[in-house]
Design a protein around this motif. Structure first.
Motif, PDB file in Angstrom:
ATOM      1  N   SER A  55       6.817  12.239   2.041  1.00 44.02           N
ATOM      2  CA  SER A  55       6.341  10.855   2.188  1.00 44.02           C
ATOM      3  C   SER A  55       7.360   9.854   1.641  1.00 44.02           C
ATOM      4  CB  SER A  55       4.997  10.672   1.489  1.00 44.02           C
ATOM      5  OG  SER A  55       5.107  11.030   0.137  1.00 44.02           O
ATOM      6  N   ASN A  57       1.220  15.253   0.360  1.00 41.39           N
ATOM      7  CA  ASN A  57       2.136  14.105   0.367  1.00 41.39           C
ATOM      8  C   ASN A  57       3.266  14.326  -0.628  1.00 41.39           C
ATOM      9  OD1 ASN A  57       0.460  12.701   2.230  1.00 41.39           O
ATOM     10  ND2 ASN A  57      -0.955  12.420   0.516  1.00 41.39           N
ATOM     11  N   LYS A 101       1.952   7.681  -0.676  1.00 42.13           N
ATOM     12  CA  LYS A 101       1.496   7.030   0.573  1.00 42.13           C
ATOM     13  C   LYS A 101       2.659   6.562   1.450  1.00 42.13           C
ATOM     14  CE  LYS A 101      -2.684   5.360  -1.633  1.00 42.13           C
ATOM     15  NZ  LYS A 101      -3.158   4.186  -2.354  1.00 42.13           N
ATOM     16  N   ASP A 136       0.829  -1.215   0.000  1.00 40.67           N
ATOM     17  CA  ASP A 136       0.000   0.000   0.000  1.00 40.67           C
ATOM     18  C   ASP A 136       0.856   1.255   0.000  1.00 40.67           C
ATOM     19  OD1 ASP A 136       1.006  -0.154   2.513  1.00 40.67           O
ATOM     20  OD2 ASP A 136      -0.933  -0.171   3.560  1.00 40.67           O
ATOM     21  N   ARG A 137       2.202   1.082  -0.043  1.00 41.33           N
ATOM     22  CA  ARG A 137       3.052   2.271  -0.042  1.00 41.33           C
ATOM     23  C   ARG A 137       4.425   1.958  -0.595  1.00 41.33           C
ATOM     24  NH1 ARG A 137       4.987   0.522   5.414  1.00 41.33           N
ATOM     25  NH2 ARG A 137       7.125   1.276   5.531  1.00 41.33           N
TER      26      ARG A 137
END
Ligand SMILES: NC(=O)c1ccc[n+]([C@@H]2O[C@H](COP(=O)([O-])OP(=O)(O)OC[C@H]3O[C@@H](n4cnc5c(N)ncnc54)[C@H](OP(=O)(O)O)[C@@H]3O)[C@@H](O)[C@H]2O)c1
Length: 260
Positions: free
Chosen positions: A151, A198, A134, A80-81
């Motif tokens: 980020s 971000n 993210k 997810d990142r």
């Protein structure tokens, strides 16, 4: 915090060494490695046997937008990142040697080199920027002020010979043009990805002259030829010291700022 990094062009040379270093330094870190022929990337496969739960390998030819798009969808399903994206794949010229004069220049040489070294990394960032947004800011130095926090970090592996200001010798048309274009892409990305909440730090890095297949024809007479281990250790120090103020810069392995 366990980092999630993506190394594009990980089968050999500097990209492979980034995978080794990131895995050795972060016991829980995840490294996603892409290369165009995973089955023939024997050193990378050996590394994945050493780190079976931390190293994931995916096929991606940087000259194919379809590959980049397809692999971005697969990786987005797995993580997810992303805290770090390193675009390392590169070539001097399809012949393995840079052009020494204009008579050596061809449309094929120019276009393959530009596609590999400049257009591909730009498309990588297009497809992976949502995951970078993210990221948890694991790499680089976080500023105290919330507005100046980041980020993730994007590293485009450039080369000093991509500097227009520093070009005193000429030659190597394809390689010089491709790295100058990559530098422009990095600057543009630093502006667009530096907006909003971000933010992503985007830098173009010169690794020094490093003992790899790419530079092999030119090793004779290089006074300061780096091992991949030394170059990547230096580059990791640069990456870990970055702040948002460095975004858009063109830096060497010892953090010297190069002129575009
Ligand atoms: N070595 C130096 O002295 C030096 C100096 C300045 C800058 N750099 C830059 O550092 C980066 C890494 O270079 P290196 O020295 O590690 O070179 P290298 O040892 O020759 O490795 C080149 C890497 O690029 C990959 N690659 C080439 N074309 C590709 C494609 N179409 N799709 C996916 N991967 C592709 C290769 O994969 P395959 O195994 O599939 O061929 C290999 O993993 C390059 O961007 C280079 O320009 C190197």
């Amino acid at each position: 915090m366990a980092a999630v990094s993506l190394v594009q062009g990980a089968s050999r040379g500097i990209g492979l060494q980034f995978c080794r270093t990131l895995l050795a330094r972060g016991p829980d870190s995840v490294v996603i490695a892409t290369c165009r022929s995973p089955n023939s990337a024997t050193d990378l496969q050996k590394l994945s046997q050493q780190y079976p739960s931390q190293l994931r390998i995916h096929q991606l030819d940087i000259t194919s937008e379809a590959d980049i798009e397809k692999t971005s969808r697969i990786i987005t399903g797995e993580t997810d990142r992303l805290d770090l994206l390193i675009n390392s794949a590169g070539m001097l010229h399809p012949s393995g040697r840079g052009e020494t004069s204009l008579k050596d220049v061809s449309a094929e040489g120019l276009s393959v080199t530009l596609m590999t070294n400049a257009l591909g990394p730009t498309l990588m960032t297009k497809y992976f920027s949502p995951l970078l947004a993210k990221g948890l800011g694991v790499f680089g130095l976080q500023a105290a002020e919330p507005k100046a926090r980041h980020s993730a970090v994007l590293v485009n592996m450039s080369a000093k010979v991509g500097s227009i200001t520093d070009n005193g010798l000429g030659g190597w048309y394809s390689y010089r043009m491709s790295k100058a274009a990559l530098n422009m892409a990095t600057k543009n990305l630093s502006i667009e990805l530096g907006r909003g909440r971000n933010k992503v730090i985007c830098v173009a890095l010169h690794p020094g002259t490093v003992d790899t297949d790419l530079s092999r024809p030119y090793h004779k007479g290089v006074p300061n030829l780096f091992t991949v281990e030394h170059s990547v250790n230096c580059l990791m120090d640069v990456i870990n010291g970055l702040t948002l103020k460095d975004s858009g810069k063109y830096l060497t392995y010892d953090r010297t700022e190069l002129p575009f």
